[in-house]
Design a protein around this motif. Structure first.
Motif, mmCIF file in Angstrom:
data_model
loop_
_atom_site.group_PDB
_atom_site.id
_atom_site.type_symbol
_atom_site.label_atom_id
_atom_site.label_comp_id
_atom_site.label_asym_id
_atom_site.label_seq_id
_atom_site.Cartn_x
_atom_site.Cartn_y
_atom_site.Cartn_z
ATOM 1 N N ALA A 5 0.843 -1.203 0.000
ATOM 2 C CA ALA A 5 0.000 0.000 0.000
ATOM 3 C C ALA A 5 0.872 1.246 0.000
ATOM 4 C CB ALA A 5 -0.919 -0.015 1.212
ATOM 5 N N TYR A 6 1.987 1.238 0.767
ATOM 6 C CA TYR A 6 2.912 2.371 0.773
ATOM 7 C C TYR A 6 3.494 2.576 -0.604
ATOM 8 C CZ TYR A 6 3.141 2.854 5.891
ATOM 9 O OH TYR A 6 2.854 3.064 7.204
ATOM 10 N N ASN A 7 3.854 1.474 -1.275
ATOM 11 C CA ASN A 7 4.451 1.597 -2.599
ATOM 12 C C ASN A 7 3.461 2.164 -3.615
ATOM 13 O OD1 ASN A 7 7.005 0.723 -1.957
ATOM 14 N ND2 ASN A 7 6.555 -1.424 -2.377
ATOM 15 N N GLN A 8 2.208 1.855 -3.415
ATOM 16 C CA GLN A 8 1.224 2.353 -4.371
ATOM 17 C C GLN A 8 0.759 3.770 -4.022
ATOM 18 O OE1 GLN A 8 -1.874 -0.593 -4.278
ATOM 19 N NE2 GLN A 8 -0.673 -2.059 -5.464
ATOM 20 N N ALA A 9 0.988 4.207 -2.762
ATOM 21 C CA ALA A 9 0.514 5.524 -2.322
ATOM 22 C C ALA A 9 1.546 6.593 -2.669
ATOM 23 C CB ALA A 9 0.285 5.495 -0.825
ATOM 24 N N ASP A 10 1.062 7.797 -2.747
ATOM 25 C CA ASP A 10 1.940 8.931 -3.051
ATOM 26 C C ASP A 10 2.426 9.483 -1.733
ATOM 27 O OD1 ASP A 10 3.305 10.851 -4.347
ATOM 28 O OD2 ASP A 10 1.553 12.048 -4.912
ATOM 29 N N VAL A 11 3.522 8.867 -1.183
ATOM 30 C CA VAL A 11 4.104 9.296 0.083
ATOM 31 C C VAL A 11 5.574 9.533 -0.138
ATOM 32 C CG1 VAL A 11 2.467 8.177 1.622
ATOM 33 C CG2 VAL A 11 4.405 6.888 0.823
ATOM 34 N N THR A 12 6.155 10.342 0.746
ATOM 35 C CA THR A 12 7.582 10.636 0.672
ATOM 36 C C THR A 12 8.048 11.083 2.042
ATOM 37 O OG1 THR A 12 9.270 11.822 -0.527
ATOM 38 C CG2 THR A 12 7.262 13.019 -0.068
ATOM 39 N N LEU A 13 9.351 11.241 2.201
ATOM 40 C CA LEU A 13 9.908 11.713 3.461
ATOM 41 C C LEU A 13 10.108 13.218 3.375
ATOM 42 C CD1 LEU A 13 12.603 9.002 4.279
ATOM 43 C CD2 LEU A 13 10.491 9.420 5.496
ATOM 44 N N GLU A 49 11.910 15.934 5.693
ATOM 45 C CA GLU A 49 12.778 16.214 6.817
ATOM 46 C C GLU A 49 12.717 15.099 7.842
ATOM 47 O OE1 GLU A 49 11.869 20.091 8.350
ATOM 48 O OE2 GLU A 49 12.321 21.012 6.431
ATOM 49 N N GLY A 50 12.775 13.885 7.359
ATOM 50 C CA GLY A 50 12.811 12.711 8.211
ATOM 51 C C GLY A 50 11.447 12.240 8.644
ATOM 52 N N ARG A 51 10.390 12.880 8.169
ATOM 53 C CA ARG A 51 9.032 12.475 8.539
ATOM 54 C C ARG A 51 8.276 12.117 7.290
ATOM 55 N NH1 ARG A 51 6.411 16.085 12.965
ATOM 56 N NH2 ARG A 51 5.209 14.235 13.102
ATOM 57 N N LEU A 52 7.238 11.335 7.448
ATOM 58 C CA LEU A 52 6.444 10.858 6.315
ATOM 59 C C LEU A 52 5.393 11.913 5.934
ATOM 60 C CD1 LEU A 52 6.044 8.323 4.551
ATOM 61 C CD2 LEU A 52 4.365 7.542 6.198
ATOM 62 N N CYS A 53 5.367 12.195 4.627
ATOM 63 C CA CYS A 53 4.373 13.151 4.111
ATOM 64 C C CYS A 53 3.525 12.425 3.087
ATOM 65 C CB CYS A 53 5.041 14.336 3.418
ATOM 66 S SG CYS A 53 6.082 15.301 4.502
ATOM 67 N N ALA A 54 2.251 12.758 2.979
ATOM 68 C CA ALA A 54 1.372 12.065 2.047
ATOM 69 C C ALA A 54 0.553 13.091 1.265
ATOM 70 C CB ALA A 54 0.455 11.130 2.795
ATOM 71 N N ASN A 55 0.268 12.717 0.024
ATOM 72 C CA ASN A 55 -0.613 13.511 -0.832
ATOM 73 C C ASN A 55 -1.998 12.871 -0.694
ATOM 74 O OD1 ASN A 55 -1.787 15.076 -2.771
ATOM 75 N ND2 ASN A 55 -0.653 14.167 -4.476
ATOM 76 N N VAL A 56 -2.889 13.476 0.091
ATOM 77 C CA VAL A 56 -4.186 12.885 0.411
ATOM 78 C C VAL A 56 -5.255 13.430 -0.513
ATOM 79 C CG1 VAL A 56 -3.674 12.410 2.815
ATOM 80 C CG2 VAL A 56 -4.610 14.593 2.195
ATOM 81 N N GLU A 57 -6.324 12.651 -0.652
ATOM 82 C CA GLU A 57 -7.461 13.095 -1.460
ATOM 83 C C GLU A 57 -8.328 13.997 -0.578
ATOM 84 O OE1 GLU A 57 -9.812 10.258 -3.579
ATOM 85 O OE2 GLU A 57 -8.060 9.125 -4.129
ATOM 86 N N PRO A 58 -8.467 15.226 -0.942
ATOM 87 C CA PRO A 58 -9.215 16.122 -0.062
ATOM 88 C C PRO A 58 -10.690 15.757 0.029
ATOM 89 C CG PRO A 58 -8.307 17.304 -1.968
ATOM 90 C CD PRO A 58 -7.892 15.902 -2.057
ATOM 91 N N GLN A 59 -11.257 15.104 -0.945
ATOM 92 C CA GLN A 59 -12.667 14.761 -0.878
ATOM 93 C C GLN A 59 -12.880 13.298 -0.570
ATOM 94 O OE1 GLN A 59 -13.082 16.714 -4.379
ATOM 95 N NE2 GLN A 59 -13.015 18.486 -3.093
ATOM 96 N N GLY A 60 -11.825 12.618 -0.185
ATOM 97 C CA GLY A 60 -11.937 11.186 0.099
ATOM 98 C C GLY A 60 -12.607 10.933 1.418
ATOM 99 N N LYS A 61 -12.983 9.738 1.621
ATOM 100 C CA LYS A 61 -13.675 9.290 2.825
ATOM 101 C C LYS A 61 -12.714 9.343 4.002
ATOM 102 C CE LYS A 61 -16.402 5.374 4.290
ATOM 103 N NZ LYS A 61 -16.850 4.075 4.039
ATOM 104 N N SER A 62 -13.175 9.636 5.218
ATOM 105 C CA SER A 62 -12.356 9.743 6.422
ATOM 106 C C SER A 62 -12.503 8.453 7.216
ATOM 107 C CB SER A 62 -12.799 10.902 7.301
ATOM 108 O OG SER A 62 -12.681 12.096 6.592
ATOM 109 N N TYR A 63 -11.394 8.105 7.899
ATOM 110 C CA TYR A 63 -11.381 6.868 8.704
ATOM 111 C C TYR A 63 -10.839 7.176 10.089
ATOM 112 C CZ TYR A 63 -11.956 4.418 4.243
ATOM 113 O OH TYR A 63 -12.444 3.991 3.057
ATOM 114 N N GLY A 64 -11.006 6.205 11.021
ATOM 115 C CA GLY A 64 -10.510 6.345 12.373
ATOM 116 C C GLY A 64 -11.618 6.767 13.309
#
Length: 190
Positions: free
Chosen positions: A153-161, A163-178
Motif C-alpha cells: 500500500a505504501y508503494n502504491q501511495a503517493d508518500v515521501t519523506l 525532513e525525516g518524517r512521512l508526508c502524504a498527498n491525500v485526497e481532499p474529498q476522500g472518505k475519512s477513517y478512524g
C-alpha cells in the motif's frame, strides 16, 4: 748167535711189517669208508642247506614283520598321540573361533540396532526440527504478510519523506477513517 739174533730181528721186523701193512689196510679201509660217508654227506649237504634255507626263509618274513611291527609300533604310537593332540588343539581352536564368531555376530547385531536407532533418532530429530521451523516460519510469514500488505500500500501511495518524517498527498474529498475521522485516503502514485 748173531745169526739167530738177526733171524729173530728179521722175524720181528716181518711181524712188524705185517702188522704195519694190516694197520695200513685197516686205515685205508677206514679212510675209504670215511670218504664214502663224506661223499654221501657232500651229496646231502645241498639238500640239507636248501631245506634249512627254506625253513629260515619261511620264518624270515614273520621274524622281519615282527621286528618291523615292534620297531614301528613305538614311532607310530607317538605319531598317533601327536595326531590326537593336534586334533584336540584344532577342535579347541575351532570351538574358540566359533565362540568368537558368535560374540562378533552378537556385537554386529547390537551395532546394527544402534546404527538403526541412531538413524531413526536423527530422522526423527530432523522431522521435529523441520516441523518446528515450518511452524516458526509460517508464523513469521503470517506476521510479515500484514507488513507486506502495508508495504504494498505504501508503494502504491503517493508518500515521501519530508525532513525525516512521512508526508502524504491525500485526497481532499476522500472518505475519512478512524475514531475521530482523522485519516484520509492517500492518492495513488502517478
Amino acid at each position: 748167535m748173531q745169526q739167530d739174533e738177526l733171524m729173530a730181528l728179521i722175524s720181528k721186523t716181518a711181524v712188524l711189517m705185517e702188522q704195519f701193512e694190516r694197520r695200513c689196510e685197516e686205515i685205508s679201509a677206514s679212510q675209504r669208508a670215511v670218504m664214502q660217508q663224506l661223499q654221501q654227506l657232500a651229496q646231502q649237504v645241498p639238500g640239507v642247506v636248501r631245506q634249512s634255507a627254506d625253513e629260515s626263509l619261511r620264518s624270515l618274513p614273520g621274524a622281519v614283520m615282527g621286528r618291523l611291527e615292534s620297531g614301528l609300533d613305538q614311532p607310530v604310537g607317538a605319531y598317533e598321540k601327536r595326531l590326537q593332540s593336534a586334533g584336540g588343539l584344532l577342535q579347541e581352536g575351532s570351538q574358540t573361533l566359533a565362540a568368537q564368531l558368535k560374540r562378533m555376530e552378537s556385537l554386529h547385531k547390537h551395532l546394527v540396532w544402534k546404527v538403526v536407532g541412531a538413524a531413526f533418532g536423527s530422522v526423527l530429530l530432523v522431522l521435529i526440527g523441520g516441523g518446528w521451523l515450518l511452524w516458526q516460519y509460517r508464523a513469521d510469514i503470517n506476521e510479515n504478510r500484514v507488513a507486506a500488505d502495508l508495504l504494498r500500500a505504501y508503494n502504491q501511495a503517493d508518500v515521501t519523506l519530508c525532513e525525516g518524517r512521512l508526508c502524504a498527498n491525500v485526497e481532499p474529498q476522500g472518505k475519512s477513517y478512524g475514531e475521530q475521522k482523522q485519516y484520509r485516503v492517500v492518492q495513488p502514485r502517478r
